[in-house]
Design an enzyme around this catalytic site. Sequence first.
Site, short mmCIF file in Angstrom:
data_model
loop_
_atom_site.label_atom_id
_atom_site.label_comp_id
_atom_site.label_asym_id
_atom_site.label_seq_id
_atom_site.Cartn_x
_atom_site.Cartn_y
_atom_site.Cartn_z
N ASP A 1 -25.18 -12.12 -22.27
CA ASP A 1 -24.80 -11.81 -23.64
C ASP A 1 -25.23 -13.00 -24.50
O ASP A 1 -25.57 -14.07 -23.98
CB ASP A 1 -23.29 -11.59 -23.71
CG ASP A 1 -22.81 -11.37 -25.12
OD1 ASP A 1 -23.36 -10.51 -25.81
OD2 ASP A 1 -21.89 -12.10 -25.55
N ASP B 1 -23.88 -13.83 -28.42
CA ASP B 1 -22.83 -14.38 -29.29
C ASP B 1 -21.56 -14.73 -28.51
O ASP B 1 -21.01 -13.89 -27.81
CB ASP B 1 -22.48 -13.39 -30.39
CG ASP B 1 -23.62 -13.19 -31.37
OD1 ASP B 1 -23.94 -14.14 -32.10
OD2 ASP B 1 -24.20 -12.09 -31.39
#
Length: 225
Positions: free
Chosen positions: A9, A11
């Site tokens: 991922d 953020d």
Amino acid sequence: MTIDALIFDFDGLLLDTETTLLESWRFEWRQHGLELSEHGFFADHGGDVNEERYAALAAAVGPAYDRAASHARRTTYRRGLNQRLEPAPGIRAWFREAGELGLRLAVASSSHEDHVRGNLVRTGLAADITVLACGNEVAAHKPDPAVYLLALKRLGVAAERAVAFEDTPHGVAAAQAAGLRCVAIPNLYVEKARFAAADLVLPSAATAPLSEVLAGLPERRTRRP
């Protein structure tokens, strides 16, 4: 089980852009003499919810609210915060070790590609990334597995030969729905108790070398029909 690729991922995991997002909104509320509560700020799904945030601010400010000026001011402020961000503790070491192990790296994010790529390039992480899959390229956002399935397709790797890394429960759900095992590194704004479904939970990437983390993963769970 042989592992060929790692999918991260973006953020809140590779960079703490969750904090800069929150701080940019706090900054904008303060321009109007208001304070924004952290409670309920972060959604339990991926994708852009800023229109709802602007609507809430507009309701609090009243008819004098200028949406265009507010957006320009907030995004400029956030860009300045993001410019000072470095990768989360341990991430650079994990990327180096992944290269030594011959593992390919991908990013699967619900955010727009411009945001993801720009920050990866600025921090020097982009050079190690083989594949990007981003929110503007899929019809549904995490916990939907679409962005992970896109990353796997672009990698040309089967789910059982890859591992995901996430910082939110809906991210973990998305990775596992795509058939991936998932290591969770909870971000600052999510209760640790919500990560029971993850295959492994770590406080940070600096906790252990990547090889030890991968060796400690359980065997891949059988997916339900």
